[in-house]
Design an enzyme around this catalytic site. Structure first.
Site, PDB file in Angstrom:
ATOM      1  N   GLN A 140      -4.336  -4.960   7.152  1.00  0.00           N
ATOM      2  CA  GLN A 140      -5.384  -5.849   6.638  1.00  0.00           C
ATOM      3  C   GLN A 140      -5.395  -7.173   7.388  1.00  0.00           C
ATOM      4  O   GLN A 140      -6.405  -7.879   7.390  1.00  0.00           O
ATOM      5  CB  GLN A 140      -5.153  -6.139   5.146  1.00  0.00           C
ATOM      6  N   LYS A 158     -10.298  -0.472  10.345  1.00  0.00           N
ATOM      7  CA  LYS A 158     -10.458  -1.694   9.553  1.00  0.00           C
ATOM      8  C   LYS A 158     -10.903  -2.871  10.413  1.00  0.00           C
ATOM      9  O   LYS A 158     -11.124  -3.965   9.922  1.00  0.00           O
ATOM     10  CB  LYS A 158      -9.149  -2.043   8.861  1.00  0.00           C
ATOM     11  N   HIS A 161       0.873  -1.185   0.000  1.00  0.00           N
ATOM     12  CA  HIS A 161       0.000   0.000   0.000  1.00  0.00           C
ATOM     13  C   HIS A 161       0.912   1.238   0.000  1.00  0.00           C
ATOM     14  O   HIS A 161       2.027   1.190   0.518  1.00  0.00           O
ATOM     15  CB  HIS A 161      -0.839  -0.053   1.282  1.00  0.00           C
ATOM     16  N   CYS A 209      -4.722   2.534  -3.615  1.00  0.00           N
ATOM     17  CA  CYS A 209      -3.470   3.039  -3.019  1.00  0.00           C
ATOM     18  C   CYS A 209      -2.334   2.037  -3.210  1.00  0.00           C
ATOM     19  O   CYS A 209      -1.516   1.837  -2.307  1.00  0.00           O
ATOM     20  CB  CYS A 209      -3.644   3.366  -1.531  1.00  0.00           C
TER      21      CYS A 209
HETATM   22  C1  LIG Z   1      -2.389  -2.741   3.633  1.00  0.00           C
HETATM   23  C2  LIG Z   1      -2.693  -1.345   4.089  1.00  0.00           C
HETATM   24  N1  LIG Z   1      -1.717  -0.614   4.654  1.00  0.00           N
HETATM   25  C3  LIG Z   1      -1.927   0.632   5.107  1.00  0.00           C
HETATM   26  C4  LIG Z   1      -3.156   1.227   4.981  1.00  0.00           C
HETATM   27  C5  LIG Z   1      -3.341   2.619   5.480  1.00  0.00           C
HETATM   28  O1  LIG Z   1      -4.194   2.606   6.584  1.00  0.00           O
HETATM   29  P1  LIG Z   1      -4.760   3.953   7.199  1.00  0.00           P
HETATM   30  O2  LIG Z   1      -5.717   4.498   6.206  1.00  0.00           O
HETATM   31  O3  LIG Z   1      -5.406   3.527   8.468  1.00  0.00           O
HETATM   32  O4  LIG Z   1      -3.614   4.861   7.420  1.00  0.00           O
HETATM   33  C6  LIG Z   1      -4.197   0.525   4.386  1.00  0.00           C
HETATM   34  C7  LIG Z   1      -5.519   1.166   4.216  1.00  0.00           C
HETATM   35  O5  LIG Z   1      -6.191   1.034   3.233  1.00  0.00           O
HETATM   36  C8  LIG Z   1      -3.974  -0.806   3.937  1.00  0.00           C
HETATM   37  O6  LIG Z   1      -4.942  -1.524   3.365  1.00  0.00           O
END
Ligand SMILES: Cc1ncc(COP(=O)(O)O)c(C=O)c1O
Length: 389
Positions: free
Chosen positions: A181, A204, A102, A346
């Site tokens: 995740q 999440k 991500h 993302c």
């Molecule tokens: C694998 C992963 N890492 C990091 C994030 C970032 O999370 P946050 O939006 O809570 O900062 C996400 C969110 O979509 C994600 O799916």
């Protein structure tokens, strides 16, 4: 163990238990933590620290003091890159990431590459969307950090986390896990992983937005410099400088997300009551059903990305449907009350590996059942009708 999805569904919308806990706290105990001796300030501090203990138990952290509350997983990963990276990384130092990260686990390292000249290396993927570890030893040679996702938010892939942490350590590298995740869908044991630092997010895992977590080994957290400066994170401040409070306050500058911590605690209790093993088993069965249903009903009209083996994948299902744009697909599905996400999720570097700009992604969780999967498939038929393809 299976889930009683009917009764789980009754807890939504949207998780009444979490909302009730936040309302109750806001109405009766809302106060700043750590600063005052009046009764409700004490209650607020207890509630906040109670959430920390609950999270520590939930991921099997050795001590609640190793759990730092942040704004989200993105901030947790930035904290790692900024704080650990700023003191331990210099020009040419290799940091190893994977092609399925991500942006939250890419951009902070890109920023360090721009500022300090660190070298980024990438673990590639196999054709079915798992990590290709053939060249791992070479990639880790001389590496200072291996930072990787425990579950891909696009492919659902579940990499071998403990094996990767061990490989990082053998190479003398820090093992950082983006468990954003993973934690909501699986039983998590940061000690069994042997990880050094683990980031995840409340929103999440049925909790509110606005609060994220970083777990880290105490020796590391003790040694790293603070990330943000201000109130709450200091021991003392003079005209000449400051000293830091002990971990975790050292990393929690300013007023923290107190109400959110209370909601998160309620979410953790909710997940604990269900049992994360049952959640994982439920999702595994449902993911199998979904993959089979979509493949049987749509054959070569659908391309599902990621592994087919549900032992190594979770319940996020990204796909391309005929030659329809994912945004069009999601709009049609929305008309059938099926909510999916369309876009690059993302994970733009991963999109380039898949050879697409975007995918449609259905995400299965503890409140979904086979009827939902059938509704998704029926709605996809609807997309075919509308676009006449
Ligand atoms: C694998 C992963 N890492 C990091 C994030 C970032 O999370 P946050 O939006 O809570 O900062 C996400 C969110 O979509 C994600 O799916």
């Amino acid at each position: 163990m299976t889930l009683d999805v009917e009764s789980v569904r009754k807890e939504f919308p949207i998780l009444s238990r979490v909302i009730d806990a936040m309302v109750e706290f806001t109405e009766h105990s809302y106060a700043p933590i750590n600063r005052s001796s009046y009764r409700i300030a004490g209650e607020a501090t207890d509630a906040y620290e109670g959430a920390r203990r609950a999270i520590a138990r939930f991921v099997n952290a050795p001590s609640p003091d190793e759990v730092i509350f942040t704004k989200n997983a993105t901030e947790s990963l930035n904290l790692v890159a900024r704080s650990w990276g700023a003191t331990n990384l210099g020009p040419g130092d290799p940091v190893v990431l994977t092609a399925m990260e991500h942006h939250a686990n890419i951009v902070p390292w890109h920023m360090l590459a721009a500022e300090r000249g660190i070298e980024l290396r990438w673990i590639p993927l196999t054709p079915d969307g798992q990590l290709d570890l053939t060249d791992l030893d070479r990639l880790l040679d001389g590496a200072k950090v291996l930072s990787f996702t425990a579950m891909s938010n696009v492919l659902g892939t579940l990499p071998p986390v403990a094996e990767l942490c061990a490989a990082a350590h053998d190479a003398g590298a820090l093992a950082v896990v983006d468990a954003c995740q993973f934690v909501p869908h699986n039983e998590t044991d940061v000690q069994a992983w042997g990880a050094d630092l683990v980031a995840f997010s409340s929103h999440k895992m049925c909790g509110p937005s606005g609060i994220g977590m970083l777990w880290g080994r105490m020796e590391l957290l003790d040694a790293m410099p603070p990330f943000l400066g201000g109130g709450n994170m200091i021991d003392t401040v003079t005209f000449d400088g400051f000293t830091t409070a002990p971990v975790p306050a050292k990393y929690e500058a300013g007023t923290p997300p107190i109400v959110e911590a209370v909601g998160l605690h309620a979410a953790v209790d909710f997940l604990d009551d269900l049992g994360m093993d049952a959640v994982r088993q439920h999702e595994k069965q449902l993911t199998r059903y979904a993959l089979d249903t979509l493949n049987e009903r749509f054959g070569d009209q659908i391309t599902i990305y990621g592994p087919d083996d549900v032992d190594v994948r979770g319940g996020v299902i990204s796909f391309s449907f005929r030659d329809l744009h994912p945004h069009d697909v999601s709009q049609v599905l929305d008309q059938h009350n099926v909510c999916v996400r369309a876009g690059h999720h993302c994970a733009k570097p991963l999109m380039s590996v898949l050879g697409v700009h975007a995918t449609t992604r259905a995400s299965l969780y503890l409140y979904n059942d086979t009827d939902d999967v059938d509704s998704l498939a029926d709605a996809l038929e609807g997309a075919t009708d509308i676009f006449g393809v």
